[in-house]
Write an enzyme that holds these catalytic residues in place. Structure first.
Site, PDB file in Angstrom:
ATOM      1  CG  ASP A   1     -26.238  12.920  39.618  1.00 26.35           C
ATOM      2  OD1 ASP A   1     -26.384  12.543  40.800  1.00 26.35           O
ATOM      3  OD2 ASP A   1     -26.775  13.948  39.157  1.00 26.35           O
TER       4      ASP A   1
ATOM      5  CG  ASN B   1     -20.898  14.747  47.476  1.00 22.95           C
ATOM      6  OD1 ASN B   1     -20.283  14.173  46.566  1.00 22.95           O
ATOM      7  ND2 ASN B   1     -22.085  15.294  47.262  1.00 22.95           N
TER       8      ASN B   1
HETATM    9  C1  FPP Z   1     -24.032  10.957  43.106  1.00 27.68           C
HETATM   10  O1  FPP Z   1     -25.293  10.315  43.230  1.00 27.68           O
HETATM   11  C2  FPP Z   1     -22.981  10.034  43.527  1.00 27.68           C
HETATM   12  C3  FPP Z   1     -22.116  10.279  44.555  1.00 27.68           C
HETATM   13  C4  FPP Z   1     -22.189  11.493  45.382  1.00 27.68           C
HETATM   14  C5  FPP Z   1     -21.097   9.294  44.965  1.00 27.68           C
HETATM   15  C6  FPP Z   1     -20.479   8.498  43.861  1.00 27.68           C
HETATM   16  C7  FPP Z   1     -19.900   7.272  44.455  1.00 27.68           C
HETATM   17  C8  FPP Z   1     -19.863   6.053  43.890  1.00 27.68           C
HETATM   18  C9  FPP Z   1     -20.301   5.797  42.513  1.00 27.68           C
HETATM   19  C10 FPP Z   1     -19.365   4.864  44.622  1.00 27.68           C
HETATM   20  C11 FPP Z   1     -18.029   4.958  45.251  1.00 27.68           C
HETATM   21  C12 FPP Z   1     -16.953   5.409  44.331  1.00 27.68           C
HETATM   22  C13 FPP Z   1     -15.887   4.682  43.958  1.00 27.68           C
HETATM   23  C14 FPP Z   1     -14.837   5.290  43.106  1.00 27.68           C
HETATM   24  C15 FPP Z   1     -15.690   3.301  44.375  1.00 27.68           C
HETATM   25  P1  FPP Z   1     -26.347  10.897  44.256  1.00 27.68           P
HETATM   26  O2  FPP Z   1     -26.180  10.198  45.539  1.00 27.68           O
HETATM   27  O3  FPP Z   1     -26.237  12.383  44.349  1.00 27.68           O
HETATM   28  O4  FPP Z   1     -27.683  10.489  43.553  1.00 27.68           O
HETATM   29  P2  FPP Z   1     -29.071  11.286  43.564  1.00 27.68           P
HETATM   30  O5  FPP Z   1     -28.828  12.588  42.833  1.00 27.68           O
HETATM   31  O6  FPP Z   1     -29.975  10.374  42.828  1.00 27.68           O
HETATM   32  O7  FPP Z   1     -29.454  11.478  44.989  1.00 27.68           O
END
Ligand code: FPP
Length: 251
Positions: free
Chosen positions: A18, A66
């Protein structure tokens, strides 16, 4: 500190990655940049877990919710996943890693699903570490899907209701061979599990490091594992019982 006690490495580590969006926002960048940097962190963590002898690593890469994000962001995440599967293929194969996936995979675009399916097939016999990518994943979905599969068997007369045990239930989860989660890590300081592997995390130890996922390094992983190693896991027993069984085992 670089060193780590190799005796009590958690068998199954599950990570809610996250804070990508906040990482980018702090730098006045687009959210997608946070996801890109987050992919680099994924590489480092997979590599470290493999080296440490972790049995299974589950990564929450994309939840069922998502899909509701802006189209541009969803598309960028899908492209990053595709790139990850392409770029990491040889490292996954060379390191004897078995790639599996959990979630409503039919919702993924073909260009991601095809790469995922072929790497899953190519690595099916590997026994080094299970890398479980949770994609279009929801914990409630996983439990409902398991119930549905069981109900179908009961309907067909293949299973008696009284034969449904925890073990039988487990066999109907997305990846039945995953061991229980020992250590669950969620970055960014948020204190929620957000439906991540509800069945498997029942007795997990939780860690909530105050770092956004793109900044998560091997050192943060080691810190989490070291903290895990200091915890007493009682699984509902008392401390004294555990100490007694420890002595019995040694004698
Ligand atoms: C949450 O942060 C993260 C995600 C929804 C996506 C996770 C994806 C990756 C780490 C990259 C791709 C994955 C792989 C396996 C290559 P957020 O966007 O909700 O952050 P925020 O809460 O700060 O908005």
């Amino acid at each position: 500190m670089e060193t780590i006690e190799t005796m009590r490495i958690p068998g199954h580590i599950a990570i809610i990655m996250d804070g990508n969006g906040r990482w980018a926002k702090r730098r006045l960048m687009e959210r997608v940049r946070g996801h890109e940097k987050g992919s680099d962190a994924v590489r480092e963590v997979v590599r470290s877990c493999r080296k440490l002898g972790v049995v299974a690593l589950s990564l929450y890469a994309f939840s069922g919710e998502n899909w509701a994000r802006p189209k541009r962001e969803v598309e960028a995440l899908m492209r990053l996943l595709e790139r990850f599967l392409k770029q990491e293929r040889s490292e996954i194969l060379d390191n004897n890693i078995r790639l599996v996936a959990s979630g409503h995979l039919h919702r993924l675009p073909d260009y991601v699903r095809n790469k995922l399916d072929s790497l899953r097939a190519e690595t099916a016999d590997n026994d080094g570490m299970i890398l479980n990518l949770c994609l279009s994943y929801g914990g409630r979905d996983e439990l409902v899907d398991a119930c549905r599969a069981i109900a179908e068997k009961v309907k067909r007369g293949e299973l008696m209701p009284e034969a449904i045990t925890e073990k039988v239930f487990e066999q109907h989860l997305y990846v039945p061979e995953l061991p229980p989660v020992d250590l669950m890590i969620r970055t960014s300081g948020e204190l929620r599990t957000s439906g991540f592997l509800p069945w498997q995390i029942t007795y997990a130890e939780f860690q909530f490091p105050e770092v956004f996922w793109p900044d998560f390094t091997k050192q943060h992983l080691f810190d989490a594992i070291r903290d895990f190693q200091r915890r007493e896991r009682r699984f509902g027993h008392t401390s004294d019982q555990l100490k007694a069984s420890d002595t019995t085992e040694k004698t």
